[in-house]
Design a protein around this motif. Sequence first.
Motif, PDB file in Angstrom:
ATOM      1  N   SER A 167       0.857  -1.184   0.000  1.00 50.47           N
ATOM      2  CA  SER A 167       0.000   0.000   0.000  1.00 50.47           C
ATOM      3  C   SER A 167       0.896   1.238   0.000  1.00 50.47           C
ATOM      4  O   SER A 167       2.087   1.156   0.322  1.00 50.47           O
ATOM      5  N   ASP A 168       0.327   2.371  -0.339  1.00 48.79           N
ATOM      6  CA  ASP A 168       1.108   3.615  -0.319  1.00 48.79           C
ATOM      7  C   ASP A 168       1.630   3.903   1.085  1.00 48.79           C
ATOM      8  O   ASP A 168       2.755   4.379   1.245  1.00 48.79           O
ATOM      9  N   GLN A 169       0.829   3.603   2.096  1.00 47.24           N
ATOM     10  CA  GLN A 169       1.250   3.833   3.480  1.00 47.24           C
ATOM     11  C   GLN A 169       2.422   2.930   3.852  1.00 47.24           C
ATOM     12  O   GLN A 169       3.400   3.388   4.457  1.00 47.24           O
ATOM     13  N   THR A 170       2.345   1.670   3.470  1.00 50.79           N
ATOM     14  CA  THR A 170       3.435   0.732   3.756  1.00 50.79           C
ATOM     15  C   THR A 170       4.700   1.157   3.022  1.00 50.79           C
ATOM     16  O   THR A 170       5.792   1.138   3.588  1.00 50.79           O
ATOM     17  N   LYS A 171       4.544   1.545   1.768  1.00 47.50           N
ATOM     18  CA  LYS A 171       5.697   1.997   0.983  1.00 47.50           C
ATOM     19  C   LYS A 171       6.359   3.199   1.636  1.00 47.50           C
ATOM     20  O   LYS A 171       7.586   3.265   1.754  1.00 47.50           O
ATOM     21  N   ALA A 172       5.545   4.145   2.076  1.00 46.42           N
ATOM     22  CA  ALA A 172       6.086   5.347   2.724  1.00 46.42           C
ATOM     23  C   ALA A 172       6.806   4.974   4.015  1.00 46.42           C
ATOM     24  O   ALA A 172       7.887   5.511   4.304  1.00 46.42           O
ATOM     25  N   ASN A 173       6.239   4.050   4.783  1.00 39.36           N
ATOM     26  CA  ASN A 173       6.862   3.600   6.024  1.00 39.36           C
ATOM     27  C   ASN A 173       8.208   2.927   5.735  1.00 39.36           C
ATOM     28  O   ASN A 173       9.214   3.224   6.397  1.00 39.36           O
ATOM     29  N   LEU A 174       8.240   2.055   4.733  1.00 40.19           N
ATOM     30  CA  LEU A 174       9.490   1.386   4.367  1.00 40.19           C
ATOM     31  C   LEU A 174      10.534   2.397   3.904  1.00 40.19           C
ATOM     32  O   LEU A 174      11.714   2.309   4.282  1.00 40.19           O
ATOM     33  N   MET A 175      10.116   3.362   3.088  1.00 46.13           N
ATOM     34  CA  MET A 175      11.068   4.362   2.589  1.00 46.13           C
ATOM     35  C   MET A 175      11.620   5.218   3.727  1.00 46.13           C
ATOM     36  O   MET A 175      12.813   5.528   3.753  1.00 46.13           O
ATOM     37  N   THR A 176      10.773   5.575   4.690  1.00 45.92           N
ATOM     38  CA  THR A 176      11.226   6.345   5.844  1.00 45.92           C
ATOM     39  C   THR A 176      12.277   5.561   6.619  1.00 45.92           C
ATOM     40  O   THR A 176      13.328   6.098   6.997  1.00 45.92           O
ATOM     41  N   ARG A 177      11.998   4.288   6.853  1.00 47.16           N
ATOM     42  CA  ARG A 177      12.939   3.438   7.587  1.00 47.16           C
ATOM     43  C   ARG A 177      14.251   3.286   6.822  1.00 47.16           C
ATOM     44  O   ARG A 177      15.333   3.351   7.401  1.00 47.16           O
ATOM     45  N   LEU A 178      14.158   3.066   5.512  1.00 51.51           N
ATOM     46  CA  LEU A 178      15.369   2.906   4.704  1.00 51.51           C
ATOM     47  C   LEU A 178      16.180   4.192   4.635  1.00 51.51           C
ATOM     48  O   LEU A 178      17.415   4.161   4.659  1.00 51.51           O
ATOM     49  N   ASN A 179      15.507   5.331   4.564  1.00 56.21           N
ATOM     50  CA  ASN A 179      16.228   6.614   4.582  1.00 56.21           C
ATOM     51  C   ASN A 179      16.968   6.794   5.905  1.00 56.21           C
ATOM     52  O   ASN A 179      18.095   7.299   5.933  1.00 56.21           O
ATOM     53  N   ARG A 180      16.327   6.386   7.003  1.00 55.08           N
ATOM     54  CA  ARG A 180      16.964   6.482   8.314  1.00 55.08           C
ATOM     55  C   ARG A 180      18.195   5.568   8.370  1.00 55.08           C
ATOM     56  O   ARG A 180      19.257   5.957   8.857  1.00 55.08           O
ATOM     57  N   ILE A 181      18.068   4.353   7.833  1.00 50.59           N
ATOM     58  CA  ILE A 181      19.191   3.409   7.797  1.00 50.59           C
ATOM     59  C   ILE A 181      20.324   3.973   6.952  1.00 50.59           C
ATOM     60  O   ILE A 181      21.498   3.892   7.331  1.00 50.59           O
ATOM     61  N   GLU A 182      19.967   4.560   5.831  1.00 51.51           N
ATOM     62  CA  GLU A 182      20.971   5.176   4.955  1.00 51.51           C
ATOM     63  C   GLU A 182      21.744   6.258   5.713  1.00 51.51           C
ATOM     64  O   GLU A 182      22.972   6.348   5.625  1.00 51.51           O
ATOM     65  N   GLY A 183      21.027   7.050   6.499  1.00 48.75           N
ATOM     66  CA  GLY A 183      21.675   8.078   7.314  1.00 48.75           C
ATOM     67  C   GLY A 183      22.580   7.472   8.376  1.00 48.75           C
ATOM     68  O   GLY A 183      23.673   7.980   8.648  1.00 48.75           O
ATOM     69  N   GLN A 184      22.121   6.360   8.973  1.00 45.62           N
ATOM     70  CA  GLN A 184      22.948   5.686   9.987  1.00 45.62           C
ATOM     71  C   GLN A 184      24.237   5.165   9.360  1.00 45.62           C
ATOM     72  O   GLN A 184      25.303   5.238   9.976  1.00 45.62           O
ATOM     73  N   ILE A 185      24.148   4.647   8.151  1.00 42.18           N
ATOM     74  CA  ILE A 185      25.343   4.133   7.472  1.00 42.18           C
ATOM     75  C   ILE A 185      26.315   5.275   7.181  1.00 42.18           C
ATOM     76  O   ILE A 185      27.524   5.149   7.402  1.00 42.18           O
ATOM     77  N   ARG A 186      25.781   6.404   6.721  1.00 37.11           N
ATOM     78  CA  ARG A 186      26.658   7.573   6.513  1.00 37.11           C
ATOM     79  C   ARG A 186      27.300   7.994   7.837  1.00 37.11           C
ATOM     80  O   ARG A 186      28.464   8.396   7.877  1.00 37.11           O
ATOM     81  N   GLY A 187      26.542   7.876   8.923  1.00 34.78           N
ATOM     82  CA  GLY A 187      27.073   8.206  10.239  1.00 34.78           C
ATOM     83  C   GLY A 187      28.230   7.305  10.630  1.00 34.78           C
ATOM     84  O   GLY A 187      29.234   7.765  11.175  1.00 34.78           O
ATOM     85  N   VAL A 188      28.110   6.021  10.339  1.00 39.02           N
ATOM     86  CA  VAL A 188      29.193   5.073  10.653  1.00 39.02           C
ATOM     87  C   VAL A 188      30.426   5.401   9.823  1.00 39.02           C
ATOM     88  O   VAL A 188      31.552   5.364  10.330  1.00 39.02           O
ATOM     89  N   LYS A 189      30.217   5.747   8.563  1.00 38.54           N
ATOM     90  CA  LYS A 189      31.358   6.140   7.729  1.00 38.54           C
ATOM     91  C   LYS A 189      32.075   7.339   8.351  1.00 38.54           C
ATOM     92  O   LYS A 189      33.308   7.378   8.418  1.00 38.54           O
ATOM     93  N   GLY A 190      31.298   8.299   8.813  1.00 37.07           N
ATOM     94  CA  GLY A 190      31.883   9.476   9.465  1.00 37.07           C
ATOM     95  C   GLY A 190      32.609   9.106  10.754  1.00 37.07           C
ATOM     96  O   GLY A 190      33.674   9.659  11.058  1.00 37.07           O
ATOM     97  N   MET A 191      32.037   8.182  11.514  1.00 40.79           N
ATOM     98  CA  MET A 191      32.675   7.731  12.756  1.00 40.79           C
ATOM     99  C   MET A 191      34.035   7.100  12.465  1.00 40.79           C
ATOM    100  O   MET A 191      35.006   7.351  13.176  1.00 40.79           O
ATOM    101  N   ILE A 192      34.091   6.304  11.407  1.00 41.59           N
ATOM    102  CA  ILE A 192      35.356   5.650  11.053  1.00 41.59           C
ATOM    103  C   ILE A 192      36.369   6.683  10.586  1.00 41.59           C
ATOM    104  O   ILE A 192      37.543   6.630  10.965  1.00 41.59           O
ATOM    105  N   GLU A 193      35.922   7.647   9.790  1.00 43.75           N
ATOM    106  CA  GLU A 193      36.822   8.717   9.335  1.00 43.75           C
ATOM    107  C   GLU A 193      37.401   9.497  10.509  1.00 43.75           C
ATOM    108  O   GLU A 193      38.533   9.946  10.472  1.00 43.75           O
ATOM    109  N   LYS A 194      36.603   9.662  11.575  1.00 43.86           N
ATOM    110  CA  LYS A 194      37.024  10.437  12.751  1.00 43.86           C
ATOM    111  C   LYS A 194      37.700   9.576  13.814  1.00 43.86           C
ATOM    112  O   LYS A 194      37.931  10.041  14.933  1.00 43.86           O
ATOM    113  N   ASP A 195      38.006   8.313  13.464  1.00 46.22           N
ATOM    114  CA  ASP A 195      38.650   7.384  14.406  1.00 46.22           C
ATOM    115  C   ASP A 195      37.870   7.233  15.708  1.00 46.22           C
ATOM    116  O   ASP A 195      38.443   7.179  16.791  1.00 46.22           O
TER     117      ASP A 195
END
Length: 105
Positions: free
Chosen positions: A20-48
């Motif tokens: 459903s559109d609602q489920t799709k939006a929920n999944l996309m929100t969660r995936l966007n958050r995960i994508e941000g978390q992954i970028r955060g980990v990359k930054g953490m590694i760069e900053k030792d």
Amino acid sequence: MEQSVEQTASHGHHRKSHHSDQTKANLMTRLNRIEGQIRGVKGMIEKDTYCDDVLNQIAAIQSALNSVGKMVLEGHMKSCVIERIQSGEHEVIDEILVTMNKLMK
């Protein structure tokens, strides 16, 4: 994901999900958050950043991905799998078992 696209293409089927559109939006929100978390980990590694802090963040990402996987699996079981069984395509059981084994690795 690329493998399953190739598999369905090689079988001559082009299947789509029934989210459903609602489920799709929920999944996309969660995936966007995960994508941000992954970028955060990359930054953490760069900053030792201290390794234990990085590992805890990775564990949170894995948990979030598992949650998304469970949502997609539930929708798949309640729609696609039931429809295919009802239409006589019992091989869907083997397909879902293979997929679940991949998810549980």
